[in-house]
Write a protein that holds these residues in place. Structure first.
Motif, PDB file in Angstrom:
ATOM      1  N   VAL A 130       0.840  -1.198   0.000  1.00  0.00           N
ATOM      2  CA  VAL A 130       0.000   0.000   0.000  1.00  0.00           C
ATOM      3  C   VAL A 130       0.875   1.247   0.000  1.00  0.00           C
ATOM      4  O   VAL A 130       1.718   1.439   0.884  1.00  0.00           O
ATOM      5  CB  VAL A 130      -0.929   0.007   1.232  1.00  0.00           C
ATOM      6  CG1 VAL A 130      -1.821   1.251   1.216  1.00  0.00           C
ATOM      7  CG2 VAL A 130      -1.776  -1.249   1.256  1.00  0.00           C
ATOM      8  N   THR A 131       0.676   2.116  -0.992  1.00  0.00           N
ATOM      9  CA  THR A 131       1.391   3.390  -1.028  1.00  0.00           C
ATOM     10  C   THR A 131       0.669   4.358  -1.952  1.00  0.00           C
ATOM     11  O   THR A 131       0.124   3.970  -2.985  1.00  0.00           O
ATOM     12  CB  THR A 131       2.842   3.217  -1.510  1.00  0.00           C
ATOM     13  OG1 THR A 131       3.493   4.492  -1.497  1.00  0.00           O
ATOM     14  CG2 THR A 131       2.905   2.671  -2.926  1.00  0.00           C
ATOM     15  N   ASP A 132       0.687   5.619  -1.573  1.00  0.00           N
ATOM     16  CA  ASP A 132       0.187   6.681  -2.443  1.00  0.00           C
ATOM     17  C   ASP A 132       1.337   7.519  -3.007  1.00  0.00           C
ATOM     18  O   ASP A 132       1.088   8.519  -3.684  1.00  0.00           O
ATOM     19  CB  ASP A 132      -0.770   7.600  -1.660  1.00  0.00           C
ATOM     20  CG  ASP A 132      -2.089   6.921  -1.329  1.00  0.00           C
ATOM     21  OD1 ASP A 132      -2.619   6.202  -2.205  1.00  0.00           O
ATOM     22  OD2 ASP A 132      -2.593   7.106  -0.197  1.00  0.00           O
ATOM     23  N   ASP A 133       2.560   7.099  -2.725  1.00  0.00           N
ATOM     24  CA  ASP A 133       3.714   7.861  -3.176  1.00  0.00           C
ATOM     25  C   ASP A 133       3.874   7.736  -4.686  1.00  0.00           C
ATOM     26  O   ASP A 133       4.069   6.636  -5.218  1.00  0.00           O
ATOM     27  CB  ASP A 133       4.977   7.355  -2.467  1.00  0.00           C
ATOM     28  CG  ASP A 133       6.201   8.149  -2.845  1.00  0.00           C
ATOM     29  OD1 ASP A 133       6.947   7.686  -3.728  1.00  0.00           O
ATOM     30  OD2 ASP A 133       6.391   9.241  -2.299  1.00  0.00           O
ATOM     31  N   GLU A 134       3.800   8.859  -5.370  1.00  0.00           N
ATOM     32  CA  GLU A 134       3.856   8.867  -6.832  1.00  0.00           C
ATOM     33  C   GLU A 134       5.160   8.286  -7.354  1.00  0.00           C
ATOM     34  O   GLU A 134       5.182   7.515  -8.327  1.00  0.00           O
ATOM     35  CB  GLU A 134       3.676  10.304  -7.322  1.00  0.00           C
ATOM     36  CG  GLU A 134       3.708  10.474  -8.821  1.00  0.00           C
ATOM     37  CD  GLU A 134       3.532  11.924  -9.211  1.00  0.00           C
ATOM     38  OE1 GLU A 134       4.558  12.624  -9.306  1.00  0.00           O
ATOM     39  OE2 GLU A 134       2.378  12.369  -9.395  1.00  0.00           O
ATOM     40  N   THR A 135       6.261   8.644  -6.719  1.00  0.00           N
ATOM     41  CA  THR A 135       7.559   8.137  -7.163  1.00  0.00           C
ATOM     42  C   THR A 135       7.636   6.628  -7.009  1.00  0.00           C
ATOM     43  O   THR A 135       8.111   5.924  -7.912  1.00  0.00           O
ATOM     44  CB  THR A 135       8.690   8.812  -6.372  1.00  0.00           C
ATOM     45  OG1 THR A 135       8.667  10.219  -6.629  1.00  0.00           O
ATOM     46  CG2 THR A 135      10.046   8.250  -6.782  1.00  0.00           C
ATOM     47  N   ALA A 136       7.161   6.117  -5.883  1.00  0.00           N
ATOM     48  CA  ALA A 136       7.202   4.674  -5.652  1.00  0.00           C
ATOM     49  C   ALA A 136       6.341   3.928  -6.659  1.00  0.00           C
ATOM     50  O   ALA A 136       6.728   2.860  -7.161  1.00  0.00           O
ATOM     51  CB  ALA A 136       6.742   4.359  -4.226  1.00  0.00           C
ATOM     52  N   LEU A 137       5.172   4.459  -6.982  1.00  0.00           N
ATOM     53  CA  LEU A 137       4.285   3.811  -7.943  1.00  0.00           C
ATOM     54  C   LEU A 137       4.906   3.784  -9.334  1.00  0.00           C
ATOM     55  O   LEU A 137       4.898   2.764 -10.023  1.00  0.00           O
ATOM     56  CB  LEU A 137       2.943   4.540  -7.981  1.00  0.00           C
ATOM     57  CG  LEU A 137       2.086   4.444  -6.709  1.00  0.00           C
ATOM     58  CD1 LEU A 137       0.954   5.469  -6.747  1.00  0.00           C
ATOM     59  CD2 LEU A 137       1.530   3.039  -6.541  1.00  0.00           C
ATOM     60  N   ARG A 138       5.466   4.910  -9.762  1.00  0.00           N
ATOM     61  CA  ARG A 138       6.079   4.962 -11.088  1.00  0.00           C
ATOM     62  C   ARG A 138       7.327   4.096 -11.156  1.00  0.00           C
ATOM     63  O   ARG A 138       7.586   3.430 -12.173  1.00  0.00           O
ATOM     64  CB  ARG A 138       6.403   6.407 -11.452  1.00  0.00           C
ATOM     65  CG  ARG A 138       5.157   7.247 -11.734  1.00  0.00           C
ATOM     66  CD  ARG A 138       5.499   8.701 -11.977  1.00  0.00           C
ATOM     67  NE  ARG A 138       4.310   9.489 -12.317  1.00  0.00           N
ATOM     68  CZ  ARG A 138       4.279  10.808 -12.419  1.00  0.00           C
ATOM     69  NH1 ARG A 138       5.410  11.503 -12.194  1.00  0.00           N
ATOM     70  NH2 ARG A 138       3.159  11.440 -12.738  1.00  0.00           N
ATOM     71  N   ARG A 139       8.110   4.092 -10.102  1.00  0.00           N
ATOM     72  CA  ARG A 139       9.291   3.239 -10.093  1.00  0.00           C
ATOM     73  C   ARG A 139       8.902   1.769 -10.258  1.00  0.00           C
ATOM     74  O   ARG A 139       9.548   1.015 -10.988  1.00  0.00           O
ATOM     75  CB  ARG A 139      10.066   3.419  -8.782  1.00  0.00           C
ATOM     76  CG  ARG A 139      10.991   4.617  -8.754  1.00  0.00           C
ATOM     77  CD  ARG A 139      11.632   4.745  -7.381  1.00  0.00           C
ATOM     78  NE  ARG A 139      12.699   5.739  -7.379  1.00  0.00           N
ATOM     79  CZ  ARG A 139      13.337   6.128  -6.275  1.00  0.00           C
ATOM     80  NH1 ARG A 139      13.012   5.597  -5.092  1.00  0.00           N
ATOM     81  NH2 ARG A 139      14.298   7.036  -6.362  1.00  0.00           N
TER      82      ARG A 139
END
Length: 504
Positions: free
Chosen positions: A416-425
């Motif tokens: 679970v994450t809403d971090d944009e960088t983590a999702l794109r990575r």
């Protein structure tokens, strides 16, 4: 030239004892295996943020790296997306090296000794894997396991692409998918009230108050140190620890507490607990891709409260093939000759990126590398649909799901994450720097495909980052040289479209 033959000689000695007829082919494959691993290592040295490298200077004759202690390392012009073994030699000051293990030993950076040993194992195991191959260049496999067995070289960019420390030569021949063995699984009895079970555990693996958990024979011998009962026969797939049951096609993901490439392949209690929820959630996503993506269902998962004794049962991706269609792991596409067509490569890139971007916008970032992602090919080889397997490392954004009016599954922890960088990575690192790059085989080919399809992709807020920003890629060598640093570390690769334009 430097030849540290420790791992190579050990494998040769063991091979002479268990399969002497293969020794000449193994020896003949060693130079190519060294170049393949050295090429992967050079990619890391030229693009990862390694703390002991203080500068990089490009010239007409290649690239020179400056070490913190003043030494210079020189090699050919790098292509971070190349899969061919184009690096046959690098020079550390005045000495030439064609062997990655010796080079890493003489670099003498922190933790280099252990990593050098792994590189030596990678070279030797890769040569062994290549030595056992049959010429199937003019044939397309008829079964799913044969597609998996075609991926001989392992990870296309990790220097430890074939590192299997802890496996003897006899065990590599007995369990490695590229050697095409039939593996007899063990069944370990565990009290049902001591297990965490999600989904439906099959009746054939229940016995009153006990469950039978399928176990890889290597795990039974080296970790659990007990034999268990005789289990079903199965064919190992490219991940080694996942096998297709010989009598039914169900895939069994087993715990395998050995370090292969980067990670110890156990199965966490956390992933078992979420498996049924993730599988049910994934089934709801197919409708949001216009049927272009299917997820293999998790049939059941069980653990005896230990990552060393657990298993996941999944349906085969082949259930999503229509008449005359083939379901092919993306990692095996390079063996088909299809990516040699720029039109075909663009069609595949368009399909994969369209699906990936749609799900990312909704709030689901797939780890769509060449092992997890499969493509459904028409009888003529056209890419039609995708299949995704193994949900354990996706990322889910509750905020994005909510924004699109989608129900948020009951998930916790790292997924679970809403971090944009983590999702794109997660998506771009696996799909662009992994699956698509490995299929294209070079920065120029990948860049040309992206330029062709850019105008056809979904216009989401993530699209500019895909087309314009540096591409995130796991810094696999940095991670192996940083044993005290948990989690993923990242490199930034030149965007393929711009890279392709410069190098075409």
């Amino acid at each position: 030239m430097h030849r540290p033959p420790s791992a190579e000689a050990e494998v040769a000695g063991e091979l002479a004892a268990v399969r002497p007829g293969l020794v000449p082919r193994y020896s003949a494959e060693l130079p190519g295996a060294r170049a393949a691993v050295l090429t992967r290592l050079w990619r890391a040295l030229t693009h990862e943020p390694l703390p002991w490298l203080t500068g990089r200077a490009a010239g007409r004759e290649g690239l020179t790296l400056r070490l913190a202690d003043g030494r210079r390392l020189h090699g050919p012009r790098p292509d971070p997306y190349a899969t061919a073994a184009y690096v046959t030699e690098v020079r550390l000051d005045d000495l030439a090296y064609d062997d990655p293990a010796r080079l890493m030993t003489d670099l003498a950076v922190p933790h280099a000794t252990d990593f050098a040993a792994e590189l030596g194992h990678s070279v030797a195991s890769l040569a062994l894997s290549r030595a056992g191959q049959e010429d199937t260049s003019n044939e397309w496999p008829g079964t799913d396991r044969e597609w998996e067995q075609r991926v001989v070289d392992g990870h296309p960019y990790h220097p430890n692409c074939r590192s299997r420390p802890g496996f003897s030569v006899a065990e590599q021949l007995a369990y490695g998918p590229e050697h095409r063995p039939l593996v007899e699984l063990s069944l370990m009895p565990v009290r049902a009230d001591e297990c965490l079970v999600t989904g439906e555990w099959p009746h054939g693996m229940r016995d009153g108050a006990r469950l039978w958990i399928p176990v890889h024979p290597w795990q039974a011998a080296h970790v659990l140190k007990r034999a268990g009962e005789e289990g079903p026969a199965a064919h190992p797939l490219m991940s080694l620890r996942t096998l297709a049951l010989a009598d039914g096609g169900t895939h069994v993901k087993t715990a395998l507490s050995a370090r292969l490439t980067s990670s110890v392949r156990d199965i966490s209690v956390y992933s078992i607990g979420l498996s049924a929820t993730l599988s049910a959630f994934a089934e709801t996503l197919t409708a949001h891709t216009d049927g272009l993506l299917h997820f293999t269902r998790t049939l059941g998962a069980a653990t005896a409260d230990s990552p060393d004794l657990a298993a996941v049962l999944r349906e085969s991706p082949q259930v999503y093939a229509g008449s005359g269609e083939r379901v092919v792991p993306v990692a095996a596409l390079a063996t088909t000759g299809l990516p040699g067509s720029p039109v075909w490569l663009a069609d595949f890139a368009r399909l994969a990126l369209t699906v990936g971007l749609r799900l990312l916008e909704l709030g689901v970032a797939l780890e769509a590398h060449g092992q997890n992602l499969l493509v459904v090919l028409s009888p003529t080889g056209a890419p039609l649909r995708l299949v995704y397997r193994d949900l354990a490392d996706i990322r889910v954004s509750p905020a994005r799901l909510t924004r699109h009016g989608l129900p948020v599954p009951e998930l916790t922890g790292r997924i679970v994450t809403d971090d944009e960088t983590a999702l794109r990575r997660k998506l771009f690192g696996a799909l662009v720097a992994g699956a698509l790059a490995g299929t294209a085989g070079s920065g120029a080919a990948l860049g040309a495909a992206l330029e062709t399809v850019a105008g056809d992709l979904p216009s989401t807020p993530d699209l500019p980052a895909l087309l314009e920003n540096p591409v995130p890629a796991k810094a696999l060598t940095l991670m192996r040289l940083s044993p005290g640093t948990p989690g993923d570390q990242w490199a930034r690769l030149p965007n393929p479209a711009r890279f392709g334009a410069r190098h075409s």
